[in-house]
Write a protein that holds these residues in place. Sequence first.
Motif, short mmCIF file in Angstrom:
data_model
loop_
_atom_site.label_atom_id
_atom_site.label_comp_id
_atom_site.label_asym_id
_atom_site.label_seq_id
_atom_site.Cartn_x
_atom_site.Cartn_y
_atom_site.Cartn_z
N GLN A 50 36.23 45.44 104.40
CA GLN A 50 35.64 45.91 105.65
C GLN A 50 34.44 45.05 106.05
OE1 GLN A 50 35.68 47.59 102.81
NE2 GLN A 50 33.64 48.36 102.35
N TYR A 53 35.96 42.12 107.85
CA TYR A 53 36.42 42.48 109.19
C TYR A 53 35.27 42.83 110.14
CZ TYR A 53 41.31 42.22 107.86
OH TYR A 53 42.53 41.77 107.46
N ARG A 54 34.11 43.11 109.60
CA ARG A 54 32.94 43.37 110.45
C ARG A 54 32.51 42.08 111.14
NH1 ARG A 54 28.68 44.81 106.87
NH2 ARG A 54 30.01 46.54 106.33
N TRP A 55 32.70 40.93 110.45
CA TRP A 55 32.23 39.66 110.98
C TRP A 55 33.35 38.79 111.55
CZ3 TRP A 55 29.14 39.17 105.87
CH2 TRP A 55 27.94 39.86 105.99
N TRP A 56 34.57 38.95 111.07
CA TRP A 56 35.69 38.10 111.50
C TRP A 56 36.90 38.96 111.82
CZ3 TRP A 56 32.86 36.82 107.04
CH2 TRP A 56 32.05 35.68 107.15
N ARG A 57 37.69 38.55 112.80
CA ARG A 57 38.83 39.35 113.21
C ARG A 57 40.11 39.01 112.49
NH1 ARG A 57 42.05 36.76 116.56
NH2 ARG A 57 41.38 34.77 117.36
N SER A 58 40.14 37.85 111.78
CA SER A 58 41.37 37.44 111.11
C SER A 58 41.05 36.50 109.96
CB SER A 58 42.29 36.72 112.10
OG SER A 58 41.72 35.48 112.49
N ALA A 61 40.10 33.08 111.27
CA ALA A 61 38.71 32.98 111.73
C ALA A 61 37.76 32.77 110.56
CB ALA A 61 38.33 34.21 112.53
N ASP A 119 46.99 30.79 117.74
CA ASP A 119 45.89 31.68 118.08
C ASP A 119 45.01 31.03 119.15
OD1 ASP A 119 43.55 33.24 118.20
OD2 ASP A 119 43.53 33.61 116.04
N GLU A 121 42.59 32.09 120.95
CA GLU A 121 41.15 32.36 120.82
C GLU A 121 40.52 31.48 119.76
OE1 GLU A 121 38.33 36.11 119.64
OE2 GLU A 121 40.12 36.55 120.81
#
Length: 197
Positions: A50, A53-58, A61, A119, A121
Amino acid sequence: MAGVKKPDPARRSERSRQAILQAARELVSEVGYAKVSVEAIAARAGVGKQTIYRWWRSKGAVVFDSFLALSEGDQGVVLPDTGDIEADLKTVMRATVAEFADPGFEAPIRALNLEIVGDPELAAQYREKLAGPVDEGKKARLRSAQRAGQIAPDADLDLALELLYAPLYQRWLLRSGPLTPQYADALVDLALKALRP
């Protein structure tokens, strides 16, 4: 009790961030991008997933930022400027070829390229944070060569970079031939034939 220091969450967060970035680089080099998971990065870094995932979406990334972090603190890309554009470009192109031929660099960058393809983005982030600034540094050296009369004053510098780097990138991507210093020199010689006044 007055002498007891409270933990600094910012310092702890930065320590966790650096551990995550290092873990991502190490894992991609050790097992390959396809076998790396966010869970594995978290376990290696000693954090919960977690936190990632707080700092990166995948995963892509995280891996991108792990390589971007290697250049943090740099003052931007500055190519050598000895006054001889041919010698300077050959130095840079030989270093680029050596980097792309190095398995420790090659495997993670190949994986990152695969992520970027799928991707949009991440591709935009790559252009903004890495490719764009690197290209600006290269064009600054070409502008210096234009001022010195070594490159035509009306040369399209974006196209000049493509003349130099696209063949190298294609050979690397398709594994269609060896990446050698001689190949790097040949690319510079050919590009300069088109770019000289």
